[in-house]
Design an enzyme around this catalytic site. Structure first.
Site, mmCIF file in Angstrom:
data_model
loop_
_atom_site.group_PDB
_atom_site.id
_atom_site.type_symbol
_atom_site.label_atom_id
_atom_site.label_comp_id
_atom_site.label_asym_id
_atom_site.label_seq_id
_atom_site.Cartn_x
_atom_site.Cartn_y
_atom_site.Cartn_z
ATOM 1 N N ARG A 1 0.858 -1.190 0.000
ATOM 2 C CA ARG A 1 0.000 0.000 0.000
ATOM 3 C C ARG A 1 0.881 1.221 0.000
ATOM 4 O O ARG A 1 1.714 1.398 0.882
ATOM 5 C CB ARG A 1 -0.888 0.013 1.238
ATOM 6 C CG ARG A 1 -1.800 1.231 1.363
ATOM 7 C CD ARG A 1 -2.663 1.094 2.594
ATOM 8 N NE ARG A 1 -3.634 2.167 2.759
ATOM 9 C CZ ARG A 1 -3.445 3.244 3.530
ATOM 10 N NH1 ARG A 1 -2.273 3.387 4.161
ATOM 11 N NH2 ARG A 1 -4.372 4.171 3.646
ATOM 12 N N LYS B 1 -4.746 6.054 8.822
ATOM 13 C CA LYS B 1 -5.835 6.426 7.920
ATOM 14 C C LYS B 1 -6.697 7.460 8.647
ATOM 15 O O LYS B 1 -7.828 7.190 9.074
ATOM 16 C CB LYS B 1 -6.650 5.194 7.534
ATOM 17 C CG LYS B 1 -7.488 5.395 6.275
ATOM 18 C CD LYS B 1 -8.163 4.102 5.871
ATOM 19 C CE LYS B 1 -9.004 4.361 4.647
ATOM 20 N NZ LYS B 1 -8.192 4.864 3.501
ATOM 21 N N SER C 1 -12.600 -3.176 1.005
ATOM 22 C CA SER C 1 -12.754 -2.483 2.295
ATOM 23 C C SER C 1 -14.231 -2.333 2.611
ATOM 24 O O SER C 1 -15.022 -2.028 1.710
ATOM 25 C CB SER C 1 -12.186 -1.066 2.213
ATOM 26 O OG SER C 1 -10.863 -1.070 1.799
HETATM 27 C C1 LIG Z 1 -7.552 -5.462 4.488
HETATM 28 C C2 LIG Z 1 -7.707 -4.013 4.182
HETATM 29 N N1 LIG Z 1 -8.820 -3.375 4.562
HETATM 30 C C3 LIG Z 1 -8.970 -2.057 4.285
HETATM 31 C C4 LIG Z 1 -7.990 -1.372 3.619
HETATM 32 C C5 LIG Z 1 -8.180 0.078 3.263
HETATM 33 O O1 LIG Z 1 -7.868 0.285 1.930
HETATM 34 P P1 LIG Z 1 -7.269 1.690 1.495
HETATM 35 O O2 LIG Z 1 -7.051 1.692 0.020
HETATM 36 O O3 LIG Z 1 -6.129 2.011 2.325
HETATM 37 O O4 LIG Z 1 -8.438 2.693 1.826
HETATM 38 P P2 LIG Z 1 -9.824 2.691 1.109
HETATM 39 O O5 LIG Z 1 -9.542 2.519 -0.359
HETATM 40 O O6 LIG Z 1 -10.580 1.545 1.694
HETATM 41 O O7 LIG Z 1 -10.405 4.027 1.451
HETATM 42 C C6 LIG Z 1 -6.838 -2.070 3.215
HETATM 43 N N2 LIG Z 1 -5.851 -1.417 2.535
HETATM 44 N N3 LIG Z 1 -6.706 -3.380 3.499
HETATM 45 C C1 LIG Z 2 -5.453 0.837 5.532
HETATM 46 C C2 LIG Z 2 -6.492 0.948 6.570
HETATM 47 N N1 LIG Z 2 -7.796 0.740 6.318
HETATM 48 C C3 LIG Z 2 -8.605 0.889 7.364
HETATM 49 S S1 LIG Z 2 -7.682 1.360 8.744
HETATM 50 C C4 LIG Z 2 -6.211 1.294 7.872
HETATM 51 C C5 LIG Z 2 -4.906 1.613 8.470
HETATM 52 C C6 LIG Z 2 -4.539 0.673 9.575
HETATM 53 O O1 LIG Z 2 -3.272 1.072 10.055
HETATM 54 P P1 LIG Z 2 -2.794 0.707 11.530
HETATM 55 O O2 LIG Z 2 -2.754 -0.787 11.628
HETATM 56 O O3 LIG Z 2 -1.436 1.339 11.630
HETATM 57 O O4 LIG Z 2 -3.775 1.321 12.470
#
Ligand SMILES: Cc1ncc(COP(=O)(O)OP(=O)(O)O)c(N)n1
Ligand SMILES: Cc1ncsc1CCOP(=O)(O)O
Ligand SMILES: [Mg+2]
Length: 356
Positions: free
Chosen positions: A181, A279, A250
């Site tokens: 990511r 996030k 997600s």
């Molecule tokens: C397993 C998993 N769940 C949620 C996310 C979030 O994805 P992300 O691209 O960071 O944010 P959104 O596109 O959902 O807004 C993830 N990376 N992995």
């Molecule tokens: C990518 C993403 N999607 C929902 S929360 C999150 C970030 C989670 O990061 P952390 O495990 O450091 O709280």
């Protein structure tokens, strides 16, 4: 030479061709048996097992006594030859990949030399080779789903200088699933990093997925992609990636969960469970949504967001058996120990739940 193949080899060249055919019939059948046994005992896939058994039996039909009679193992210089790559296998997927290659190569050899011996055999081996190609992607798809179901800890990477060092340490600690990511790096560098990470994950037998970007996932032949609510629609991603790769989605609430599952998500993210600086734009969905997922999710799901060793118990109590983390591993003093802790704790909890 044409037509000079009576049932008993007469010239030295005839004998050599017989020996090549005999050796490659053995090679192909042995490779098929290796693949068949994993489908039977590892994946419990009856159709795949049956398919491979049928291919193996079809080959046996061509393994006639006159070919076997040409065998001269003591005189075979090749039996002593080896290569370091042949002496070890990094993972189950590695075993499958190597044996698919072995069968495909042997069938190619049988096709070429079979043209000298019996053209019908050459044609049969050509058809078998094409069947093996399509079986390979099918089996690979089942193997990915098997590995996904077995995974309890999911590292979602963060862009940091020691990215590769941390990921490799986590893999050494038994991490089974990685998602690359990186929202802001330029595409050339992202492509390069994705390729390196994918090779690293596969060396340790872990699955490798790409966040957001289907094009990058395809470019590096990743095991799949993770899509958010603002990313490509899942149906479009499925059209591009096919059924043999993994697509995760997600979700932050029941409506998004139901939509993702109906769209064919292979797994879902459930969160953010707790507010997280990783996030910051997303409000916490809370443990209630974890409890909802435990009750209603019909696909594998990973709780994500602010999860670490200190609050893992709360997330488990709410029903989670799989978690995705960023900082808990990316910022760990010892990423290997952190991965090991999550994976053993969650695996144990899963086994306890099954036996309860
Ligand atoms: C397993 C998993 N769940 C949620 C996310 C979030 O994805 P992300 O691209 O960071 O944010 P959104 O596109 O959902 O807004 C993830 N990376 N992995
Ligand atoms: C990518 C993403 N999607 C929902 S929360 C999150 C970030 C989670 O990061 P952390 O495990 O450091 O709280
Ligand atoms: Mg996204």
């Amino acid at each position: 030479m044409p037509g000079t193949f009576p049932h008993l080899a007469t010239t030295t060249a005839d004998v050599a061709v017989y020996r090549i055919l005999d050796a490659n019939l053995d090679r192909a059948r042995e490779g098929l048996r290796v693949l068949e046994d994993w489908c039977r005992f590892g994946l419990n896939q009856e159709d795949l097992t049956e398919n491979l058994k049928h291919l193996r039996q079809s080959l046996a039909h061509w393994h006639t006594p006159d070919l076997r009679a040409a065998r001269d193992t003591p005189g075979d210089r090749g039996t002593q030859l080896s290569h370091p790559d042949e002496e070890q296998r990094h993972s189950l997927s590695d075993v499958l990949q190597v044996n698919f290659c072995r069968v495909q190569e042997a069938l190619r050899v049988l096709e070429e030399y079979g043209k000298l011996y019996q053209p019908a055999m050459a044609t049969a081996c050509k058809h078998l080779r094409y069947q093996i190609y399509s079986l390979e992607s099918d089996l690979l798809g089942h193997q990915r789903q098997h590995q996904l179901r077995q995974a309890h800890t999911y590292l979602v990477t963060a862009p940091q200088d020691n990215l590769l060092t941390v990921v490799e340490a986590a893999l050494q600690g038994g991490l089974p699933l990685v998602q690359y990511r990186d929202k802001h790096t330029d595409d050339g560098l992202r492509l390069q990093r994705a390729q390196v990470l994918k090779d690293l994950c596969h060396r340790y037998g872990a699955l490798f997925l790409v966040n957001d970007r289907v094009d990058l996932a395809l470019a590096v032949d990743a095991d799949g992609v993770h899509l958010g609510q603002q990313d490509l629609p899942l149906a479009t991603a499925r059209q591009l990636l096919g059924s043999h790769r993994i697509i995760g989605c997600s979700t932050t609430n029941p409506e998004e969960m139901q939509r993702a599952i109906q769209a064919g998500a292979d797994y879902i993210g459930v969160g953010p469970v707790f507010a997280t600086p990783t996030k910051p734009d997303k409000a916490a969905a809370g443990l209630d949504y974890v409890r909802y997922a435990a009750e209603h999710a019909t696909v594998p799901w990973f709780a994500i967001g602010g999860i670490d060793a200190d609050n893992l118990d709360q997330v488990i109590q709410a029903g989670a058996r799989r978690v995705a983390v960023v900082r808990a591993i990316m910022q760990a003093e010892a990423p290997a120990l952190s991965s090991q802790f999550f994976e053993t704790t969650l695996t144990r909890q899963s086994l306890l739940s099954v036996s309860a």
